[in-house]
Scaffold this motif. Structure first.
Motif, mmCIF file in Angstrom:
data_model
loop_
_atom_site.group_PDB
_atom_site.id
_atom_site.type_symbol
_atom_site.label_atom_id
_atom_site.label_comp_id
_atom_site.label_asym_id
_atom_site.label_seq_id
_atom_site.Cartn_x
_atom_site.Cartn_y
_atom_site.Cartn_z
ATOM 1 N N UNK A 1 0.833 -1.199 0.000
ATOM 2 C CA UNK A 1 0.000 0.000 0.000
ATOM 3 C C UNK A 1 0.873 1.258 0.000
ATOM 4 N N UNK A 2 1.916 1.270 0.838
ATOM 5 C CA UNK A 2 2.806 2.418 0.886
ATOM 6 C C UNK A 2 3.549 2.596 -0.438
ATOM 7 N N UNK A 3 3.964 1.479 -1.048
ATOM 8 C CA UNK A 3 4.650 1.535 -2.346
ATOM 9 C C UNK A 3 3.766 2.208 -3.389
ATOM 10 N N UNK A 4 2.507 1.832 -3.430
ATOM 11 C CA UNK A 4 1.595 2.390 -4.433
ATOM 12 C C UNK A 4 1.266 3.840 -4.109
ATOM 13 N N UNK B 1 14.356 10.782 -11.708
ATOM 14 C CA UNK B 1 15.270 10.593 -10.564
ATOM 15 C C UNK B 1 14.612 10.906 -9.225
ATOM 16 N N UNK B 2 13.840 12.003 -9.165
ATOM 17 C CA UNK B 2 13.135 12.299 -7.925
ATOM 18 C C UNK B 2 12.152 11.177 -7.582
ATOM 19 N N UNK B 3 11.464 10.684 -8.611
ATOM 20 C CA UNK B 3 10.506 9.617 -8.393
ATOM 21 C C UNK B 3 11.168 8.357 -7.874
ATOM 22 N N UNK B 4 12.317 8.010 -8.438
ATOM 23 C CA UNK B 4 13.030 6.809 -7.994
ATOM 24 C C UNK B 4 13.405 6.909 -6.522
ATOM 25 N N UNK B 5 13.922 8.070 -6.114
ATOM 26 C CA UNK B 5 14.322 8.256 -4.717
ATOM 27 C C UNK B 5 13.102 8.249 -3.796
ATOM 28 N N UNK C 1 10.155 6.826 -4.275
ATOM 29 C CA UNK C 1 9.578 5.492 -4.174
ATOM 30 C C UNK C 1 10.452 4.595 -3.302
ATOM 31 N N UNK C 2 11.769 4.714 -3.445
ATOM 32 C CA UNK C 2 12.680 3.832 -2.720
ATOM 33 C C UNK C 2 12.798 4.188 -1.250
#
Length: 448
Positions: free
Chosen positions: A355-358, A380-384, A386-387
């Motif tokens: 749930x948190x990932x989504x 790049x912002x999205x990758x950081x 999400x991770x």
């Protein structure tokens, strides 16, 4: 082809937290769509209507009186945050056909509607359909927020996107104010065809002069980011009384396939009050594959999030997953096991990590901008984000004095620095103090 059962697996793992998008599609072995809309009820209550659409060929038919009949029980239950039932409706429908071969050809939609009067507030809606002859059933639980339409303020009902809208020759279950308004329950509309909608306006002021005895109604189509892509001329309309019923038609020619919002704005010139309502619609070209036609845009997006494990999975897991490319069932089995493995509370029905990932991926797609054709979660912002999740603090410098615009995201004692090298709003990671990430302490002194 994306299979319906894959989505059932995804929604089961998601639990209730991401079932907040209407319309919804049922789980179980009886498939149906449900949408809802709110209207002014009696006194201080609100009337919420639920629209059900199912393919009649799914039902079991038995011979009776020279025809073939099926029977199903339908129910809607509204519960509050304590689980107490605050409203419910249940009914039985019998369908009959003379020739079963018509059902075998498919394309026999059955539509129904029910209404519940309830006080404004937030509830959970459980919609169930059971095939009484075929021992099949389906169910869907979605949160619903009931607006307050019983006050004295100028207000509008929800929009109904109509699959057909015409003057009623006789009263039917879809008749509203002398019109037959058959809802487009899936909100999927053929691109290029006019889009029809129905709305009710409440608590219009009486007005003291000719101008104040009118209201102004305008409408537009906006994209998912809220940008208007089509605007239609506003109309000044004489008030018929304290309430009004309006139908609108929006042309969709010249637009690209995708998700849009039909938005109406009304202004009461007497009370000087303004109201706005909008409804999402998926404009489809008619060229989608059969599997894609079963899913709304939001469901397809959730499936993409479910499959996006690159920021979470180990190198070994990613190798195994990539080897399953082309094997949809194999990939889904792998993903089910993967998400179970990272579930912090495996003994419960809710997978909080998924749930948190989504949630994170949704946030990135909604708020981060990438290059042409790039989703926010792929930046790049999205990758950081999400991770590692949302940062504890953000330092922004967009002044452009001496350096290119940049942002520094702080995670405890670690930092991530993003810089807009080309001043186009596309931020790239140029430095981080987190172990294993790009490390460039001289980033401020470098010119790109």
């Amino acid at each position: 082809m994306i299979r319906w059962m894959e989505m059932v697996a995804v929604f089961c793992l998601l639990g209730a937290a991401h079932a907040d998008e209407w319309p919804g599609k049922s789980g179980g072995d009886l498939r149906f769509f449900v949408d809802q809309a709110a209207f002014k009820g009696s006194g201080v209550t609100t009337l919420v209507e639920f629209y059900v659409l199912l393919e009649a060929s799914q039902l079991q038919y038995v011979p009776e009186g020279g025809q073939f009949v099926s029977e199903m029980d339908l129910s809607v239950e509204l519960t509050d945050s304590m689980g107490t039932t605050v409203g419910e409706s249940s009914w039985t429908r019998r369908l009959s056909v003379a020739d079963l071969s018509k059902l075998e050809e498919g394309g026999v939609p059955y539509r129904d509607v029910t209404g519940i009067q309830v006080a404004p507030g937030r509830y959970d809606a459980l919609i169930s359909v059971e095939d009484m002859f075929g021992d099949r059933s389906g169910a869907l639980r979605l949160p619903v927020e009931i607006p307050d339409l019983g006050s004295d303020r100028f207000a509008a009902s929800d929009l109904i996107l109509a699959s057909s809208l015409s003057k009623a020759d006789k009263e039917s279950k879809f008749t509203k104010s002398g019109l037959d308004v058959v809802p487009n329950t899936t909100r999927r509309h053929l691109l290029g065809q006019p889009l029809s909608a129905y709305v009710e306006l409440y608590n219009l002021s009486k007005g003291e002069d000719e101008r104040s005895k009118t209201f102004v109604l305008g409408y537009s189509l906006t994209d998912s980011g809220g940008v208007k892509v089509k605007s239609f001329p506003a109309s000044r309309i004489q008030k018929p009384g304290v309430s009004a019923v309006k139908t609108i038609t929006a042309e969709t020619e010249g637009l690209d396939p995708g998700r849009y919002f039909l938005e109406i704005e009304a202004f009461d010139t007497g009370s000087r009050q303004h109201v706005r309502q909008r409804r999402s619609v998926l404009l489809a070209s008619g060229q989608s594959s059969p599997g894609e036609e079963e899913l709304s845009e939001d469901q397809l997006r959730q499936l993409r999030y479910y499959r996006s494990i690159s920021t979470l999975a180990s190198k070994e897991d990613l190798k195994v997953y990539e080897k399953l490319t082309g094997d949809d069932q194999g990939q889904m089995r792998f993903l089910r096991q993967f998400w179970k493995k990272v579930d912090p509370t495996p003994g419960t029905d809710i997978n909080e990590r998924l749930i948190e990932h989504i949630r994170r991926m949704r946030h990135c797609d909604d708020y981060f901008s990438g290059r042409a054709g790039q989703l926010g979660s792929d930046t790049p912002m999205g990758r950081v984000y999400v991770q590692y999740g949302p940062p504890d603090d953000i330092e922004r410098d967009v002044s452009g004095t001496g350096t290119k615009p940049f942002e520094i995201w702080y995670y405890g004692r670690y930092e991530f620095v993003f810089q807009d090298r080309n001043a186009l709003g596309h931020y790239e990671l140029v430095h981080s103090t987190y172990p294993g990430e790009l490390n460039n302490p001289m980033w401020r002194a470098q010119t790109f």
